[in-house]
Scaffold this motif. Structure first.
Motif, short mmCIF file in Angstrom:
data_model
loop_
_atom_site.label_atom_id
_atom_site.label_comp_id
_atom_site.label_asym_id
_atom_site.label_seq_id
_atom_site.Cartn_x
_atom_site.Cartn_y
_atom_site.Cartn_z
N ARG A 19 46.40 39.25 41.42
CA ARG A 19 45.02 39.73 41.53
C ARG A 19 44.19 39.13 40.40
O ARG A 19 44.64 39.05 39.25
CB ARG A 19 44.98 41.26 41.50
CG ARG A 19 45.72 41.89 42.67
CD ARG A 19 45.56 43.40 42.67
NE ARG A 19 46.10 44.02 41.47
CZ ARG A 19 47.39 44.35 41.33
NH1 ARG A 19 48.24 44.10 42.31
NH2 ARG A 19 47.81 44.93 40.23
N TYR A 20 42.97 38.75 40.73
CA TYR A 20 42.07 38.09 39.79
C TYR A 20 40.78 38.89 39.68
O TYR A 20 40.26 39.42 40.67
CB TYR A 20 41.74 36.67 40.26
CG TYR A 20 42.89 35.70 40.17
CD1 TYR A 20 42.95 34.75 39.15
CD2 TYR A 20 43.93 35.73 41.09
CE1 TYR A 20 44.00 33.86 39.07
CE2 TYR A 20 44.99 34.84 41.02
CZ TYR A 20 45.02 33.90 40.00
OH TYR A 20 46.07 33.02 39.93
N THR A 21 40.24 38.95 38.45
CA THR A 21 38.98 39.65 38.21
C THR A 21 38.12 38.81 37.27
O THR A 21 38.64 38.03 36.47
CB THR A 21 39.24 41.05 37.60
OG1 THR A 21 38.03 41.79 37.57
CG2 THR A 21 39.79 40.95 36.19
N ALA A 22 36.82 38.97 37.34
CA ALA A 22 35.91 38.24 36.46
C ALA A 22 35.78 38.98 35.13
O ALA A 22 35.62 40.21 35.10
CB ALA A 22 34.54 38.09 37.11
N ALA A 23 35.85 38.24 34.03
CA ALA A 23 35.79 38.85 32.71
C ALA A 23 35.03 37.95 31.75
O ALA A 23 34.87 36.75 31.99
CB ALA A 23 37.19 39.12 32.18
N ALA A 24 34.57 38.54 30.67
CA ALA A 24 33.89 37.81 29.60
C ALA A 24 34.12 38.55 28.30
O ALA A 24 34.54 39.71 28.28
CB ALA A 24 32.40 37.67 29.90
N ARG A 76 32.67 42.93 36.99
CA ARG A 76 32.55 43.73 38.21
C ARG A 76 33.95 44.04 38.72
O ARG A 76 34.44 43.38 39.65
CB ARG A 76 31.73 42.97 39.28
CG ARG A 76 30.24 42.89 38.95
CD ARG A 76 29.46 42.27 40.09
NE ARG A 76 28.03 42.33 39.81
CZ ARG A 76 27.23 43.31 40.18
NH1 ARG A 76 27.73 44.34 40.85
NH2 ARG A 76 25.94 43.28 39.88
N PRO A 77 34.59 45.02 38.13
CA PRO A 77 36.00 45.29 38.46
C PRO A 77 36.24 45.66 39.91
O PRO A 77 37.37 45.56 40.39
CB PRO A 77 36.37 46.45 37.52
CG PRO A 77 35.07 47.06 37.11
CD PRO A 77 34.08 45.95 37.10
N GLU A 78 35.19 46.07 40.61
CA GLU A 78 35.38 46.43 42.03
C GLU A 78 35.53 45.18 42.91
O GLU A 78 35.98 45.26 44.06
CB GLU A 78 34.20 47.27 42.53
CG GLU A 78 32.90 46.53 42.76
CD GLU A 78 32.09 46.27 41.48
OE1 GLU A 78 30.96 45.76 41.59
OE2 GLU A 78 32.60 46.61 40.38
N PRO A 98 27.31 45.83 34.53
CA PRO A 98 28.14 44.65 34.73
C PRO A 98 27.49 43.34 34.31
O PRO A 98 28.17 42.33 34.18
CB PRO A 98 28.42 44.67 36.23
CG PRO A 98 27.23 45.33 36.82
CD PRO A 98 26.82 46.38 35.81
N GLY A 99 26.18 43.33 34.07
CA GLY A 99 25.51 42.15 33.54
C GLY A 99 25.32 41.04 34.54
O GLY A 99 24.19 40.63 34.84
N ARG A 118 32.05 36.27 47.09
CA ARG A 118 32.40 37.63 47.49
C ARG A 118 31.52 38.67 46.80
O ARG A 118 31.10 39.66 47.41
CB ARG A 118 33.88 37.89 47.18
CG ARG A 118 34.32 39.32 47.48
CD ARG A 118 35.82 39.46 47.47
NE ARG A 118 36.42 38.64 48.50
CZ ARG A 118 37.72 38.65 48.78
NH1 ARG A 118 38.53 39.44 48.12
NH2 ARG A 118 38.19 37.89 49.73
N ALA A 119 31.24 38.47 45.51
CA ALA A 119 30.48 39.47 44.76
C ALA A 119 29.03 39.56 45.21
O ALA A 119 28.46 40.66 45.28
CB ALA A 119 30.55 39.15 43.27
N PHE A 120 28.42 38.40 45.52
CA PHE A 120 26.98 38.39 45.75
C PHE A 120 26.58 37.90 47.14
O PHE A 120 25.39 37.75 47.43
CB PHE A 120 26.28 37.54 44.69
CG PHE A 120 26.64 37.94 43.29
CD1 PHE A 120 26.48 39.25 42.85
CD2 PHE A 120 27.18 37.02 42.39
CE1 PHE A 120 26.83 39.63 41.58
CE2 PHE A 120 27.52 37.39 41.10
CZ PHE A 120 27.35 38.70 40.69
#
Length: 331
Positions: free
Chosen positions: A163-168, A261-263, A182-183, A210-212
């Motif tokens: 599983r992959y998630t966006a992070a900073a 955006r962890p969801e 979430p910025g 997927r997010a937007f």
């Protein structure tokens, strides 16, 4: 067809690995002339050209067929040597292809006991959507892949889902999103730098889509072609990274990384593929072939590290490529 000369098959495999007659001869501790003679004899026996004498040389399609057979012979020969308590030949090893994120996380711990037993291993690293090509062309005996269906003469085992998630980093969030989560949103993602593994890696584009709900998003890209360095660059604030949760979980828990955006999560289903080299009864034994033991070790290691079940085909994250090394499928 008459039995194929094992020494000639060894030459073909060495030529496939080293892409030159000189280096193949050095690997086998024979002369270049001997390599050429054995190859010509093998080509005469099968009645087809097996190697294109280019720089670097490459195998023809019939050559790839015989390369698969040569790899299988090497693996069975090594198994016999192990059972007899005889050291295998120095140039024999078991080649498998894996994707870089798996290599950086769960593959090495899974294989560690076998390596300490004396397994001679070669790990080929490529994108998980392309490792299957290495298996199909005979360059490796097994692979970790996103492909579900097994090749003819192979078997496929589900491993689990990465599983992959966006992070900073917190600093990046402060600089680009005024410290707010979430910025990242539909109006600003195109102005924010994203880290990308290499030109095969479309994980970031898939996540943004997927997010937007944006088709074919255009991103500001910074390339970091190493799984470990990729995550480190995210921590250093180089950009947004779509990272494996298994690799970044401690950093997310400690606050060194922030999930944007962890969801929104991408799931990449992984499968182990290998050639069937012996009885396929599925019963592990103390004398099972080393390739079977490698497959069993990887399945156990993936289950422990990944845990997630394989999604049904209709639920899969389609078109998602994972991290890879700058490697080219065998030619």
């Amino acid at each position: 067809m008459k039995p194929l000369d094992p020494a000639a098959l060894d030459c073909l495999a060495a030529l496939a690995d080293d892409r030159s007659f000189e280096q193949a001869a050095q690997r086998l501790s024979i002369t270049q002339s001997a390599v050429s003679q054995r190859l010509r004899a093998l080509e005469a026996q099968v009645g087809q050209l097996l190697v294109v004498r280019s720089r670097p040389l490459r195998l023809t399609e019939p050559g790839k067929v015989l390369l698969r057979f040569a790899r299988q012979v090497h693996a069975m020969r090594a198994d016999v040597a192990r059972e007899l308590g005889v050291a295998p030949s120095a140039h024999e090893r078991l080649p498998i292809a894996v994707n870089a994120d798996s290599l950086a996380t769960w593959v090495l711990p899974a294989l560690d006991p076998l390596v300490h037993e004396g397994l001679s291993l070669e790990l080929v690293v490529d994108d998980q959507d392309f490792t299957h090509d290495w298996l199909r062309q005979g360059a490796v005996l097994g692979c970790v892949s996103t492909v579900r269906e097994a090749l003819r003469g192979c078997r496929s085992v589900p491993l689990g889902a990465m599983r992959y998630t966006a992070a900073a980093s917190p600093g990046f969030v402060a600089a680009h999103f005024n410290g707010e989560l979430p910025g990242l949103n539909r109006s600003n993602f195109s102005r924010v730098p994203f880290l990308v593994f290499n030109r095969k890696d479309d994980m970031q584009h898939q996540w943004v889509s997927r997010a937007f709900g944006v088709r074919a998003p255009q991103l500001r890209e910074r390339f970091v072609p190493s799984s470990e360095a990729f995550v480190r660059a995210v921590v250093m604030g180089w950009g947004v990274g779509v990272v494996p949760e298994v690799q970044a979980s401690e950093l997310l828990a400690s606050g060194a990384l922030l999930a944007l955006r962890p969801e929104v999560e991408l799931q990449v289903n992984l499968f182990w593929h290998q050639w069937k080299l012996g009885p396929d009864d599925g019963a592990p034994t103390a004398r099972m072939a080393m390739l079977d033991r490698v497959g069993a070790a990887l399945a156990a290691g993936a289950k422990q590290a990944l845990g997630a079940a394989i999604a049904a085909p209709s639920q899969r994250s389609t078109g998602v490529s994972g991290r890879s090394a700058r490697a080219s499928p065998p030619g």
